[in-house]
Structure formats: structure tokens, C-alpha cells
Design a protein around this motif. Sequence first.
Motif, PDB file in Angstrom:
ATOM      1  N   PHE B 172      47.314  39.548  34.172  1.00 28.10           N
ATOM      2  CA  PHE B 172      46.355  40.147  33.311  1.00 28.10           C
ATOM      3  C   PHE B 172      44.969  39.885  33.834  1.00 28.10           C
ATOM      4  O   PHE B 172      45.028  38.605  33.913  1.00 28.10           O
ATOM      5  CB  PHE B 172      46.667  39.772  31.772  1.00 28.10           C
ATOM      6  CG  PHE B 172      47.482  40.932  31.313  1.00 28.10           C
ATOM      7  CD1 PHE B 172      47.059  42.064  30.487  1.00 28.10           C
ATOM      8  CD2 PHE B 172      48.885  40.829  31.197  1.00 28.10           C
ATOM      9  CE1 PHE B 172      48.005  43.088  29.950  1.00 28.10           C
ATOM     10  CE2 PHE B 172      49.894  41.628  30.820  1.00 28.10           C
ATOM     11  CZ  PHE B 172      49.337  42.587  30.166  1.00 28.10           C
ATOM     12  N   ALA B 173      43.910  40.576  33.719  1.00 21.87           N
ATOM     13  CA  ALA B 173      42.755  40.184  34.054  1.00 21.87           C
ATOM     14  C   ALA B 173      41.635  40.692  33.028  1.00 21.87           C
ATOM     15  O   ALA B 173      42.001  41.737  32.329  1.00 21.87           O
ATOM     16  CB  ALA B 173      42.178  40.605  35.459  1.00 21.87           C
ATOM     17  N   LEU B 174      40.459  39.963  33.062  1.00 21.07           N
ATOM     18  CA  LEU B 174      39.410  40.664  32.013  1.00 21.07           C
ATOM     19  C   LEU B 174      38.680  41.662  32.597  1.00 21.07           C
ATOM     20  O   LEU B 174      37.812  42.307  31.944  1.00 21.07           O
ATOM     21  CB  LEU B 174      38.375  39.429  31.419  1.00 21.07           C
ATOM     22  CG  LEU B 174      39.390  38.336  30.778  1.00 21.07           C
ATOM     23  CD1 LEU B 174      38.602  37.247  30.088  1.00 21.07           C
ATOM     24  CD2 LEU B 174      39.991  39.026  29.196  1.00 21.07           C
ATOM     25  N   ASN B 175      38.732  41.723  33.774  1.00 23.79           N
ATOM     26  CA  ASN B 175      37.915  42.796  34.637  1.00 23.79           C
ATOM     27  C   ASN B 175      38.840  43.798  35.047  1.00 23.79           C
ATOM     28  O   ASN B 175      39.801  43.635  35.416  1.00 23.79           O
ATOM     29  CB  ASN B 175      37.445  42.095  35.902  1.00 23.79           C
ATOM     30  CG  ASN B 175      35.901  42.399  35.771  1.00 23.79           C
ATOM     31  OD1 ASN B 175      35.164  43.375  35.860  1.00 23.79           O
ATOM     32  ND2 ASN B 175      35.158  41.201  35.923  1.00 23.79           N
ATOM     33  N   SER B 176      38.454  45.325  34.892  1.00 24.01           N
ATOM     34  CA  SER B 176      39.324  46.159  35.337  1.00 24.01           C
ATOM     35  C   SER B 176      39.632  46.299  36.734  1.00 24.01           C
ATOM     36  O   SER B 176      40.788  46.694  37.240  1.00 24.01           O
ATOM     37  CB  SER B 176      38.644  47.610  35.040  1.00 24.01           C
ATOM     38  OG  SER B 176      37.263  47.725  35.996  1.00 24.01           O
ATOM     39  N   ASN B 177      38.792  45.527  37.634  1.00 23.45           N
ATOM     40  CA  ASN B 177      39.309  45.469  39.063  1.00 23.45           C
ATOM     41  C   ASN B 177      39.850  43.968  39.397  1.00 23.45           C
ATOM     42  O   ASN B 177      39.663  43.601  40.535  1.00 23.45           O
ATOM     43  CB  ASN B 177      38.029  45.729  39.820  1.00 23.45           C
ATOM     44  CG  ASN B 177      37.079  44.879  39.753  1.00 23.45           C
ATOM     45  OD1 ASN B 177      36.984  43.811  39.083  1.00 23.45           O
ATOM     46  ND2 ASN B 177      35.781  44.990  40.798  1.00 23.45           N
ATOM     47  N   SER B 178      40.631  43.321  38.567  1.00 20.97           N
ATOM     48  CA  SER B 178      41.286  42.155  38.565  1.00 20.97           C
ATOM     49  C   SER B 178      40.262  41.102  39.137  1.00 20.97           C
ATOM     50  O   SER B 178      39.201  40.903  38.439  1.00 20.97           O
ATOM     51  CB  SER B 178      42.559  42.347  39.546  1.00 20.97           C
ATOM     52  OG  SER B 178      43.090  41.295  39.631  1.00 20.97           O
ATOM     53  N   LEU B 179      40.516  40.385  39.999  1.00 25.36           N
ATOM     54  CA  LEU B 179      39.827  39.399  40.560  1.00 25.36           C
ATOM     55  C   LEU B 179      38.841  39.726  41.716  1.00 25.36           C
ATOM     56  O   LEU B 179      38.350  38.972  42.603  1.00 25.36           O
ATOM     57  CB  LEU B 179      40.541  38.186  40.858  1.00 25.36           C
ATOM     58  CG  LEU B 179      41.204  37.660  39.689  1.00 25.36           C
ATOM     59  CD1 LEU B 179      42.385  36.453  40.012  1.00 25.36           C
ATOM     60  CD2 LEU B 179      40.262  36.728  38.627  1.00 25.36           C
ATOM     61  N   MET B 180      38.598  41.047  41.909  1.00 25.38           N
ATOM     62  CA  MET B 180      38.118  41.355  43.008  1.00 25.38           C
ATOM     63  C   MET B 180      36.452  41.116  43.374  1.00 25.38           C
ATOM     64  O   MET B 180      36.008  40.815  44.285  1.00 25.38           O
ATOM     65  CB  MET B 180      37.944  42.927  43.194  1.00 25.38           C
ATOM     66  CG  MET B 180      39.434  43.829  43.749  1.00 25.38           C
ATOM     67  SD  MET B 180      39.236  45.434  43.665  1.00 25.38           S
ATOM     68  CE  MET B 180      38.118  45.881  45.041  1.00 25.38           C
ATOM     69  N   HIS B 181      36.108  40.527  42.190  1.00 24.61           N
ATOM     70  CA  HIS B 181      34.678  39.948  42.170  1.00 24.61           C
ATOM     71  C   HIS B 181      34.466  38.555  42.788  1.00 24.61           C
ATOM     72  O   HIS B 181      33.464  38.428  43.312  1.00 24.61           O
ATOM     73  CB  HIS B 181      34.416  39.985  40.664  1.00 24.61           C
ATOM     74  CG  HIS B 181      32.994  39.390  40.391  1.00 24.61           C
ATOM     75  ND1 HIS B 181      31.968  39.791  40.958  1.00 24.61           N
ATOM     76  CD2 HIS B 181      32.417  38.255  39.588  1.00 24.61           C
ATOM     77  CE1 HIS B 181      30.550  39.195  40.609  1.00 24.61           C
ATOM     78  NE2 HIS B 181      31.081  38.187  39.983  1.00 24.61           N
ATOM     79  N   TYR B 182      35.802  38.016  42.607  1.00 28.95           N
ATOM     80  CA  TYR B 182      35.742  36.654  43.471  1.00 28.95           C
ATOM     81  C   TYR B 182      36.775  36.652  44.722  1.00 28.95           C
ATOM     82  O   TYR B 182      36.944  35.649  44.920  1.00 28.95           O
ATOM     83  CB  TYR B 182      36.657  35.788  42.488  1.00 28.95           C
ATOM     84  CG  TYR B 182      36.042  35.755  41.003  1.00 28.95           C
ATOM     85  CD1 TYR B 182      34.837  34.892  40.949  1.00 28.95           C
ATOM     86  CD2 TYR B 182      36.537  36.225  40.015  1.00 28.95           C
ATOM     87  CE1 TYR B 182      34.113  34.763  39.664  1.00 28.95           C
ATOM     88  CE2 TYR B 182      36.031  36.010  38.731  1.00 28.95           C
ATOM     89  CZ  TYR B 182      34.724  35.399  38.554  1.00 28.95           C
ATOM     90  OH  TYR B 182      34.138  35.399  37.155  1.00 28.95           O
ATOM     91  N   PHE B 183      36.361  37.718  45.451  1.00 31.14           N
ATOM     92  CA  PHE B 183      37.100  37.806  46.627  1.00 31.14           C
ATOM     93  C   PHE B 183      37.040  36.530  47.791  1.00 31.14           C
ATOM     94  O   PHE B 183      37.888  36.230  48.582  1.00 31.14           O
ATOM     95  CB  PHE B 183      37.151  39.254  47.365  1.00 31.14           C
ATOM     96  CG  PHE B 183      35.766  39.371  47.911  1.00 31.14           C
ATOM     97  CD1 PHE B 183      34.745  39.876  47.151  1.00 31.14           C
ATOM     98  CD2 PHE B 183      35.677  39.118  49.354  1.00 31.14           C
ATOM     99  CE1 PHE B 183      33.585  40.014  47.802  1.00 31.14           C
ATOM    100  CE2 PHE B 183      34.552  39.333  49.956  1.00 31.14           C
ATOM    101  CZ  PHE B 183      33.395  39.852  49.199  1.00 31.14           C
ATOM    102  N   ASP B 184      35.589  36.252  47.666  1.00 26.86           N
ATOM    103  CA  ASP B 184      35.209  35.488  48.531  1.00 26.86           C
ATOM    104  C   ASP B 184      34.862  34.053  47.831  1.00 26.86           C
ATOM    105  O   ASP B 184      34.376  32.858  48.526  1.00 26.86           O
ATOM    106  CB  ASP B 184      34.023  35.785  49.482  1.00 26.86           C
ATOM    107  CG  ASP B 184      32.819  36.062  48.230  1.00 26.86           C
ATOM    108  OD1 ASP B 184      33.022  35.956  47.019  1.00 26.86           O
ATOM    109  OD2 ASP B 184      31.486  36.221  48.588  1.00 26.86           O
TER     110      ASP B 184
END
Lengths: 439, 439
Positions: B172-184
Motif C-alpha cells: 500500500f502507498a500514499l501516492n496513487s503511483n506507488s513509489l514512482m516519485h522515488y525511483f532514483d
Amino acid sequence: AKKYAFNVSPPAVLFLGFILLIAIGSLLLKLPFATHAETSWLQSVFTATSAVTVTGLVILDTGTHFTLFGQIVIALLIQIGGLSFMTFAIVAALSLGTKLGIGQQMIAQEAFNQTSLEKVAHTAKYVLIYSLFIELIGFIALTVIWLNDLGFGKAAYHAFFYTISSFNNAGFALNSNSLMHYFDNLSVNLVITALFIIGGIGFLVLIDIKTQKKWRKLSVNSKIVLISTLIINLFGFVLIWILEAGNPATLGQLSIADQAIASWFQAVTPRTAGFNTLAIEELTNATTTLMILLMFIGGGSLSTASGLKIGTFVVLIMATYTFLRRRDDVVILQRTIPQQQVMKALALAIVSITIIFIGIFILTAIEKAPFIDIVFEVVSALSTVGLSRGLTAQLSMGGEILIIFMMIVGRVGPLTFAYFLATPKKKHIKYANADIQVG
Amino acid sequence: AKKYAFNVSPPAVLFLGFILLIAIGSLLLKLPFATHAETSWLQSVFTATSAVTVTGLVILDTGTHFTLFGQIVIALLIQIGGLSFMTFAIVAALSLGTKLGIGQQMIAQEAFNQTSLEKVAHTAKYVLIYSLFIELIGFIALTVIWLNDLGFGKAAYHAFFYTISSFNNAGFALNSNSLMHYFDNLSVNLVITALFIIGGIGFLVLIDIKTQKKWRKLSVNSKIVLISTLIINLFGFVLIWILEAGNPATLGQLSIADQAIASWFQAVTPRTAGFNTLAIEELTNATTTLMILLMFIGGGSLSTASGLKIGTFVVLIMATYTFLRRRDDVVILQRTIPQQQVMKALALAIVSITIIFIGIFILTAIEKAPFIDIVFEVVSALSTVGLSRGLTAQLSMGGEILIIFMMIVGRVGPLTFAYFLATPKKKHIKYANADIQVG
Ligand SMILES: [K+]
Ligand SMILES: [K+]
């Protein structure tokens, strides 16, 4: 070593025989008078492999690309590939100690314990004569059925080709749309399905039926194969009818009677005949999923069919049931399945699924095609079914080579397994038990 | 019956506990102050089931649809569902006689042969404290990492939510795109993957490592789980990198370092964490096929992960290898796998594949979606992975109910199997052997 009729490894003999037959077939199909148009080496190897392995996947239309000579070469490759494989498999199985369950009749099991080449030759001859007799009946029936429409020459030729293609579960057709022209022809449907069901049910079962005549006298193996075949075919028949009844591209426009005929045909042909009277690429995804399962299961052991085999499938289901019921022995019809057979079924399933997975993985990487078409194509090739949702014709060179590989492995593989089962085990060090977490 | 710590069947207790927890969760999530918008009963049951079974498939965006209260309910459902399941499974396994392989230390196996509720409580407490300690470290690490960007309050809250979601392999993630924001973001990637790999490797292995410290002293089970996890993760990492390097929608535009981080994350998350830093629906079909396999295999036994389990997978591979080498005993690292364990692995595999097949078949019949999305979704649900190619949000009511069913079976199923393995067998009539044709 007195149990062996061969001094060389039977799977090696079979494999080399297959490769040789494919090589000869490829050469013959490459001859200028075998085809009406230019044919590449890869195309002729693909066609020869598809014929010898009785698969029926085609990249060239059998009826229009190949001349009469080419078509007859294909028919002979099917006949030699299909019958010689079955005969070889039966002889190997018997020589390796498989019980016939029919006492001392026609094929005495004891004979094979004497490494007598004479007896092996006798069995082989018997299997071939019996097969040719069934084919002869099919040939006569189809010739009569097609006489009015096609005239004697063409009717006889079509009957010759389709009898060989049906009995050997090859699925090659003289028409680019397989048998779709005959979707509502009850006699054609009955004769063709009878031929491939008989060819695909397994020779030992046929012998058992012929010898014992009464149901209760049949061996457990025969009963299981017959009951399972009936259940799976009826199951497929009903489900396909339900799933396609509302599909205008397949059953939707047909009368109830024609729907029944077409559903029956399409339910039995995935195991592993490979003909079609409905357009495979128009079937719903649910029917396609069901067909993938039917193709995976395949036909009977020691038959012209391929696939996991109905006996393997039943053993796996019963082994699972046994575990869930907390029992030790896998029991079917009041008979225990030896542990070694269960392990064989397990190994066959794991190896098959692994090969299918690798095939799907490679094809998704190299082909631009819907996933369902790829899964369907790979299972069809490994089970030597020959049905396709249209991918065969669009394969890249790499894809064609992969499918050639799949067809050969799918046909030769099971016998190799049978061989492994029966060869003597080496003694090994006995290790202490480990406690591996499972599940 | 002195081997049992319970008078009621453990799987029944667990199943009823799960249903109760899902019911309570559904009620709480249906409360008006749990969500910002109207939520149907089916939606709240789906969300509660996904949380309790630590799956992570969502039909409502966790971050925007649910209020802080709703999100905390989800986090607690994950924590209770994940940890209590793992604790329960370990207690049940120990009470049913599973060896720890660590002598008489912290958790003495003999203790459980005395049906001592005290000792069971001790184990449960130990597992919980150990887990909470690992979570605490993760929580501190993530709070520190996010402090600058989010400020203390938000950083701590995100760290709280993601630590629970990671360690329990919930996805489960708090963002709709999971952890894509933190890919790098290397630190986020390392902490999150460390949390779910540790949570998913299996508690007995963790205890073994903590107690033995040296590699050669580890139990065979621990060695196999660790080696296989490493091999499978590296294998996935390399293949995903190769397959996606040329895909502009995923790795194509990234620097080499970022490609490495993202490939690693996407290789380890299918087993069975379920987060993503790349867009799952943009992955090539080949990567998707690979991920289906990784999801199917899943994590370690007696862990927060689900799936077939790495031990089961290894036993199946080794049993096949053993058959092909014509040996009787399945041997791994000089230890024999008991036949009963092999049969359990076989049964688990057959049951899993059967459920997956039925799930795919039903979804193809009731949903309009590409076949690959359906296969991916079903395997993701049964292995409680939670990755989706977008189908979850488009499911029909029937599809949602099916996925709810899959998630519960996927999470509760294996323990039921473990129970079956250890309960006493009834005596049965011994039947003569049958000779069923296999292959
Ligand atoms: K065929
Ligand atoms: K998950």
C-alpha cells in the motif's frame, strides 16, 4: 540388463530417427516440383518438422503452396512420423516392462523380457497393421462421403490425406481454413473426430478394448483413460457451446444442431488433433483459455497424440487429492499408483511448464503479438496440436526456429521420460533428512 | 495428540480471525469520517481484504480517497493482518513439530511438545518484539530520509505508513503511483527493499542468522532460502534491466545508475511486496511475463510474504532434477527432502495453478481486458503481491469479488496446507499397484 530389447538408448534412436526424417522431408519439400512458389530452407524445415511431429502448424498453405508431390510428401512424413513414433513408443514401453494388462494374448509381455528382436518385430507389425486397418476404414468412409461433391479421384485423394492427418492427430488440411467448410457436415465431423480420438486414445487401451470387450474386464489404466477422455471432452463441449453461443463470429449465427456439431468438434480437436471448423482467432478469450488447458493436457499415452497426457494429468490430480485427504498412497479405482509414477508425472509437469514458460518469455521478447496469441501458440507447438490464432504465419525467423524446437521437444520428450523411468538407478549415498519449509 | 498446542484446528482459527478482521476493517473504512467521498460496501470490503491479506491491490486511491483516520485503519489492518498471520503461522509450525535447527536457544522446540500455552505465548511475543524492532529501525531511517522534504510530522507519518506497508510486504502507498516519485532515490529504495526482503525471507531464517552468525552453521533450510533469494533477485534484476533498457516509457530515459536502482527495485518487489517505481502497465510483455513468474514464486515460508514460496519452488525443481537423474532421494546440500515434503510441494503447486487457471478463465469470461493484464492480476492477487497493469480499477463487481476471494485464499491457503501436512493420517486399505500410463 536382460529387460532391454535395445543396446542403444531408445530415446537417442528415436531422436536421431526424427532428425533424419525431418532432414529427408526438408530436402524433398525443397525440390522445385514440390512447390508452386519459391520456398526457403527454413520454410521447408518448418513444414517437415510440423509434419513429422504431427503438429500441423503451417507457415505455407498446404493446399495452394505445395504441388501434389509436395502434399504427398507431407502426408507420408505425417504417416511415418506419427505411426513410427507410436510403434516405437509401444515397443520401447513393452520392452521396458510395461504391463499390457491383457494376460498372454496377442502381445505377450514376457516376450520382451527375452530381448527377442523377433517378438519386437511382431509387436511393431501388429501395431502397424492394426493402425492401417483403422485408417483404411476411415479412408473408405471419407471417400464415400466426398464422392458426390468431388468425384472419385479428388474424393479418394482428400480421403487419403485427411485420414492420415486425422488418425495421426496431425491437423494438416488441404484448405487454408482447415475444415471450416465442413462445420455443419455431420458425417465428415463424425469420421474425422472418430479417427483422431481413436488414434489419440492410446494403443494399449485399444488393444485392451478389443481383447476384453466388457467394461469391467478392462485394465484400470484403460478405464481411467476412457472415463477421463469422456469427462474432459464433454466438459469442453458444454463450456465452448456456452461461451461461444453469443459470439456472432463463431456459433452465434448457427442453428442449434450446427452449434452442437461445431462445439463438439472444437472441444475434441485441441487434444491434440489441431483441426478447426470455427475461426480460432475469433473465439472469445475465455474459450481460448479453456483450449490452452485442453491442449496442455493432450491425449493418451502411446498414441498419435501428444501433450502432458491424460494419465499424467489424472495422476497429478489424484496425488494432490491424496495429500489433501492426508493419505499416503495415491489410489485410483482401488489401485495404488506407485510413487515412482507420481514422481514421473511431477517431473513431466514441471519440465513442460518450464519449457512453455521459457517459450512464452522468448516469444514475448522477440515477437510483436498479443500475449494470448503467444501463449496459445507455444502450448499448441509443445503439445503438437497445431491450432493457431494466426501467429504462425507472422513469426520472425527466431520465432520459427523456436517453434521448430518446441514441436520436436513436444513429440520426442515424453518417450525420453518413459525411458528414464525404466532404466536402472545408481546407488547413492543416503543423506540425513532436511527440513525445508514448503508453503 | 500431545504434539498439539491447539484444541481447535489452526487453519479454522486463522480463517475465522481473518474474516473477523476483514469485517471490522470494512466497518471502520465505511465510517463517514474514514473517506473523503462516498464508499460502497464492496469497495470497503475490497480495501479491508487487500490490507488484511497484505496484498495492496486498490480500487480507491489510499492517499486521496481515505482520510487520515482511514489511512491509519488501513495501516493497522496491514500490521495486524501481516504480523499476526506470520506469528500464528510460526507458532502453528513449531507446535506441529517443525525443527528450528537452532538447538535449545530462545525458542526451544521441545517446549511445544508439551502443549504449553505459556511457551506458545513466549514465542508469539518474541516474534512480535523482533518484528517491531525491525520496523522501528525502518521507521527511524525513513523519518530521517524524508525530514528535509516533508517536515517532521509528515515525514514521521509517511515513515510510519511505509514501514508497516514494507515490512509486511503489503505494497500500500500514499501516492496513487506507488513509489514512482522515488525511483532514483537510493536511500528510500534501500530502506524499503531491505524492509520487505527481511520481512519476506522468513522468520526462522532470521532467527537462524541471528543465532548462528556464521554461514556454515546455518541450517540447510536457511542456506537454501538465502541462496535462492539471491539468485532469483539477481536473475530478475539483470533480465529486467536488459529487457527495459530500450523502453522509453520505463528505463529508456534514465541514467545508468538510475536504471540499476529501478531494475533492482522492480526485480525484488514482485516477491511479494507489490510496490513499484516504474509504470507497470508500460513494462514490455517479456518483463511482464518474467514478473508473473516472480510473483508466482513469492517469498519465504513463515514470513510476511506469500506466493508458492521459495522452499516449495526449490523442492519442485530438485524433485524434477532427481527424477531426470534417475535417483530416488531428493537431495539438496547433502540433505534428503522427505517424500512427504515433496508431495506437499506438488500439491501446493497443483492447487495454486488450478486456482490461477480458474481465476483467469472466469475473468476472461466476465471482463473486457487484455489477456496479459488478467493473468498478471490473478497471479498478483493469489500471491498477494498487489501489482497491477491497471485492471484492478476497472474490475466489474464480479471481478472484484473474485479478486477478494483470491487474496484471502492466497494468504490463508499455505497455512492450511502446513496443517494438513502435520496432522495424523488415517489408516487405509492397502490396494494393489496400478500401471497408469504417464507421459
Ligand atoms: K496436431
Ligand atoms: K503485497
